[in-house]
Design a protein around this motif. Sequence first.
Motif, PDB file in Angstrom:
ATOM      1  N   HIS A   1      65.295 -15.474  90.022  1.00 58.21           N
ATOM      2  CA  HIS A   1      64.900 -16.410  91.069  1.00 58.21           C
ATOM      3  C   HIS A   1      64.952 -17.828  90.515  1.00 58.21           C
TER       4      HIS A   1
ATOM      5  N   GLU B   1      62.301 -19.380  88.254  1.00 55.64           N
ATOM      6  CA  GLU B   1      62.102 -18.853  86.908  1.00 55.64           C
ATOM      7  C   GLU B   1      63.036 -19.485  85.880  1.00 55.64           C
TER       8      GLU B   1
ATOM      9  N   GLU C   1      68.640 -16.603  94.947  1.00 59.17           N
ATOM     10  CA  GLU C   1      67.751 -15.746  95.729  1.00 59.17           C
ATOM     11  C   GLU C   1      68.550 -14.815  96.623  1.00 59.17           C
TER      12      GLU C   1
ATOM     13  N   GLY D   1      61.393 -12.484  88.686  1.00 64.23           N
ATOM     14  CA  GLY D   1      60.584 -13.382  89.504  1.00 64.23           C
ATOM     15  C   GLY D   1      59.186 -12.827  89.615  1.00 64.23           C
TER      16      GLY D   1
ATOM     17  N   LYS E   1      58.155 -12.916  94.836  1.00 65.21           N
ATOM     18  CA  LYS E   1      59.532 -13.415  94.949  1.00 65.21           C
ATOM     19  C   LYS E   1      60.540 -12.291  94.708  1.00 65.21           C
TER      20      LYS E   1
END
Length: 202
Positions: free
Chosen positions: A34, A37, A61, A112, A116
């Motif tokens: 993600h 991160e 994502e 994540g 997430k």
Amino acid sequence: MSRYCSQCGKALKVCICSSIESIQTDVELIILQHPTEEHRPMGSARILSLSLPNSQCFVGEDFREHHELQQLLNEDGVDHYVLYPSDVSVVATEIMSVSGDTKKTRVILLDGTWKKAFKMWQINTQLHHLPSLHLPKELSGNYRIRKAPSENALSTVEAGYHVLSLIEPERDFTPLVRAFEQMIDTQIRHMPPGVFERNYLQ
């Protein structure tokens, strides 16, 4: 002069490169990270990508139109798995011992927070067609510098360590854990006095 290491991406004072050991594996890891991160100082996925030549990390994502990932998923002669505890996931020990198998094995990790990672799982419906794996529920994490939702919540590098150890039990993956522990210890040493005790030991 940059304050950040060009290899691990962390601040020079907490660089983790000296603790990294290269590990050859039969299993390939694909890390879907993600965006939040990517530059997180205490993120652990970088340990996997630095230590494992057989790993790749993609940041984003929504990977439904990610060309490079789709090419990998379409590659012939490869068994793909997703490490995600779904309703139909099986424990990773069920695919252990890939040595001698004519097919290549790849495992996809979602990097994540739990919230997430769940959103990434919902968005990337192409992953739902792959067999999903989970780790034994009795495992516990040691991510002392990030709040965890439960005692058995694992960092990305811990999840990678465990899934690789279960699939390839003949190999020694403890350098991943050692690098993780050294990263944590270094981060704690550079925290202002009382911050670790106040924020993480309560």
